[in-house]
Design a protein around this motif. Structure first.
Motif, short mmCIF file in Angstrom:
data_model
loop_
_atom_site.label_atom_id
_atom_site.label_comp_id
_atom_site.label_asym_id
_atom_site.label_seq_id
_atom_site.Cartn_x
_atom_site.Cartn_y
_atom_site.Cartn_z
N SER A 16 0.83 -1.21 0.00
CA SER A 16 0.00 0.00 0.00
C SER A 16 0.87 1.26 0.00
O SER A 16 2.03 1.25 0.38
N THR A 17 0.24 2.36 -0.48
CA THR A 17 0.90 3.67 -0.41
C THR A 17 0.28 4.46 0.73
O THR A 17 -0.94 4.37 0.98
N TYR A 18 1.12 5.26 1.43
CA TYR A 18 0.65 5.98 2.61
C TYR A 18 0.97 7.46 2.48
O TYR A 18 2.16 7.85 2.48
N PRO A 19 -0.06 8.31 2.34
CA PRO A 19 0.18 9.76 2.31
C PRO A 19 0.63 10.26 3.67
O PRO A 19 0.52 9.58 4.68
N GLU A 20 1.14 11.48 3.72
CA GLU A 20 1.55 12.11 4.97
C GLU A 20 0.38 12.12 5.96
O GLU A 20 -0.75 12.40 5.61
N GLY A 21 0.68 11.77 7.22
CA GLY A 21 -0.35 11.77 8.26
C GLY A 21 -1.02 10.43 8.47
O GLY A 21 -1.79 10.26 9.43
N SER A 22 -0.79 9.46 7.57
CA SER A 22 -1.40 8.14 7.73
C SER A 22 -0.87 7.47 9.00
O SER A 22 0.30 7.63 9.36
N GLU B 180 3.09 7.02 12.53
CA GLU B 180 2.48 8.04 11.68
C GLU B 180 3.45 8.38 10.55
O GLU B 180 4.66 8.54 10.79
N ALA B 181 2.92 8.51 9.34
CA ALA B 181 3.75 8.81 8.16
C ALA B 181 4.14 10.28 8.16
O ALA B 181 3.29 11.16 8.31
N VAL C 244 7.30 7.79 12.00
CA VAL C 244 7.67 8.12 13.37
C VAL C 244 6.70 7.38 14.30
O VAL C 244 5.50 7.33 14.06
N ARG C 245 7.24 6.81 15.33
CA ARG C 245 6.42 6.05 16.27
C ARG C 245 5.61 7.02 17.13
O ARG C 245 6.10 8.05 17.57
N THR D 177 -5.87 9.73 6.43
CA THR D 177 -5.95 9.51 5.00
C THR D 177 -5.82 8.02 4.72
O THR D 177 -4.89 7.39 5.20
N SER D 178 -6.75 7.48 3.99
CA SER D 178 -6.73 6.04 3.73
C SER D 178 -5.57 5.68 2.82
O SER D 178 -5.28 6.38 1.85
N PRO D 179 -4.90 4.56 3.14
CA PRO D 179 -3.84 4.11 2.26
C PRO D 179 -4.41 3.64 0.93
O PRO D 179 -5.58 3.28 0.82
N THR D 180 -3.59 3.66 -0.08
CA THR D 180 -4.01 3.25 -1.42
C THR D 180 -3.34 1.94 -1.77
O THR D 180 -2.12 1.82 -1.66
N GLN D 181 -4.14 0.96 -2.15
CA GLN D 181 -3.60 -0.33 -2.53
C GLN D 181 -3.09 -0.24 -3.97
O GLN D 181 -3.81 0.18 -4.87
N THR D 182 -1.84 -0.58 -4.16
CA THR D 182 -1.26 -0.54 -5.49
C THR D 182 -1.60 -1.83 -6.24
O THR D 182 -1.36 -2.92 -5.72
#
Length: 543
Positions: free
Chosen positions: A476-482, A492-493, A515-516, A535-540
């Protein structure tokens, strides 16, 4: 150690572990310990065991004396009781005569008797109750085993020194090229084992100390190899004496000489436990401490910014006595005095003064406090297998931190309990035993912090309720704040990412996109306070 100035030159085999007769006292100890385990439980017996099996240690002090240095040091008339036992240095191979023992490659034993009056001075020391020990090797010349390749001649050379000076204890100072020479190391170990056997057959004791360089992280690989070679050959080592000096780059910035030296002893203790265990000789922690000696270089060391002070000596002695080391020495008695006014640059090492202002105080007197034993008396001690304390069964109700599990994932700084001790993770780890017996500290991801203390209870740990965040998925892809969960931790991303495991944040926090979450953040989540917009992760898609 270095004799700083000298005049110009004119297939290992396993030996059975020795055993002692079981005395009435030892039999009593065995019976009581058995009863303690049966009726008191494993954990209750452990603390009793540690005190009941403490060996009787009569630690001794002896300062090194550079026999060939000028001006000649009058060891036969010691300035105080601390100087009555001496380590005479160094017997090495005579230049051009590989199997002939000599003092500093300058004098044969006969020549030393004539030119230095050495035999008479040793006799005078003995008349006054002092004991001579001879040290073989040193930094500057070839130790006998390095140059003498004929084992029969080599043994005869060692024997001639022992007989000449009527020795019960010898010291093998192995460093530099002598330590790096593996063939010489094997030869040395085999011959010393044979020599020890022949002395025993003649009804005489021969205590063998192996003196080695050390860093704050412990013995070097060559040093542990040397100890292993002696144990494999069947040598009954009286102990390993470490040269707590000249650390150079191995001493961390700001680390004091006292701290570096005590750290070196702690790491050597751990390493000896591993080495004896590999040799199938079980020794308690207290016995291992009694098999360690310490030798600081007083005052100015060879490394310019390293100075071992009088206060260091006081602190070092307290550590050595508290831990029950078997021996304390120093380099050297020749140097145990304030430099005179004509010695302008005390940053330059002298072989006849310490480089620090001592007044009427002597390093020998400070280091010898409570080290009143006799080397000759200590030479009667033999090494035997000992019954080790039972392994502690960890109790989650009485452990301050989680019990280590092979299935657990542990980040940098995580503390766990294992076999009654607390360990702290040095980096991300999974499946690595906290008490794995490794020789080098950098081979384990765990630092031993100390034992679980009586009366401790679990430290509260904030955990994210199950289902609060999705499990991390490498695809999955994770935007900032995920926010995600991996193992028992929430992260947290910091920026958009894909395929970067949050666990890497422990070992490389600057480059990790994760960051933990802190305990405070987790407690806010548990309390139901608003979290950052998720923000929901995106499945590639595959392919």
């Amino acid at each position: 150690m270095t004799a700083l100035t000298s005049p110009a030159a004119p297939g290992p085999k396993q030996k059975p572990v020795k055993t002692r007769r079981l005395s009435i006292f030892r039999l009593f100890i065995a019976i009581v310990v058995t009863a303690a385990v049966v009726f008191g439980g494993v954990i209750g017996a452990r603390s009793w065991w540690s005190s009941a099996t403490t060996p009787e240690v009569n630690p001794w002090f002896a300062g090194y004396v550079d026999v060939t240095a000028t001006p000649t040091f009058s060891f036969e008339t010691p300035k105080s009781d601390a100087g009555k036992n001496v380590l005479l240095s160094f017997i090495v191979a005579k230049a051009g005569e590989n199997c002939t023992p000599s003092w500093g490659s300058a004098y044969t034993m006969d020549e030393a008797a004539k030119s230095l009056d050495l035999d008479r001075r040793i006799a005078r020391l003995q008349q006054q109750g002092g004991e001579p020990i001879v040290s073989f090797g040193g930094l500057l010349n070839d130790e006998l085993s390095t140059s003498c390749t004929d084992e029969t001649e080599l043994q005869a050379a060692y024997q001639s020194v022992i007989d000449r000076y009527d020795l019960s204890t010898i010291d093998l100072d192995i460093e530099a090229g002598n330590l790096a020479d593996v063939e010489a190391g094997t030869r040395r170990a085999e011959v010393i084992a044979s020599l020890q056997e022949s002395q025993e057959a003649a009804g005489k004791n021969l205590a063998v100390w192996l003196t080695l360089p050390v860093a704050p992280t412990g013995l070097t690989e060559s040093g542990t190899d040397a100890v292993a070679a002696f144990l494999d050959a069947g040598v009954d080592l009286a102990g390993v004496n470490v040269m707590t000096m000249d650390y150079g780059a191995s001493r961390t910035e700001g680390q004091s000489m006292l701290n570096a030296s005590t750290s070196a002893l702690e790491q050597t203790h751990r390493q000896l436990g591993v080495l004896y265990s590999r040799a199938k000789i079980d020794l308690t922690s207290d016995t291992l401490w009694s098999k360690i000696g310490a030798t600081p270089m007083i005052g100015q060391n060879d490394v310019e910014d390293e100075v071992f002070t009088l206060d260091d000596a006081k602190g070092f002695n307290k550590f050595v006595v508290a831990h029950g080391l078997g021996r304390m020495s120093m380099w050297s008695l020749n140097r145990d005095i304030t430099c005179g006014s004509n010695y302008a640059d005390t940053r330059r090492v002298s072989d006849s003064c310490s480089g620090v202002i001592q007044g009427d105080t002597r390093f020998a007197d400070l280091l010898a406090v409570k080290m009143k034993g006799s080397p000759e008396a200590a030479s009667t001690v033999t090494t035997t297998n000992e019954a080790l304390a039972p392994v502690v069964a960890d109790d989650p109700e009485k452990s301050p931190y989680q019990i280590w599990s092979s299935d657990g994932t542990y980040l940098l700084g995580t503390k766990v309990v294992w076999h009654g001790n607390v360990y702290s993770a040095k980096w991300w780890t999974r499946g690595d035993l906290p008490d794995n017996p490794v020789l080098e500290s950098f081979d384990t991801p765990w630092d031993l912090v100390g034992p679980v203390l009586p009366g401790e209870t679990p430290v509260p740990v904030a955990t994210v309720p199950p289902g609060t965040y999705p499990e991390w998925d490498g695809a999955s892809t994770y935007p900032e704040g995920s926010r995600v969960i991996e193992g028992q931790y929430a992260f947290e991303a910091k920026w958009w990412n894909q395929g970067d495991s949050p666990a890497a944040a422990s070992t490389d926090p600057d480059n990790s996109p994760w960051v933990r979450l802190t305990d405070v953040q987790i407690e806010e989540v548990i309390a139901g306070q608003p979290a950052p917009a998720q923000t929901s992760p995106t499945q590639t898609p595959a392919g």
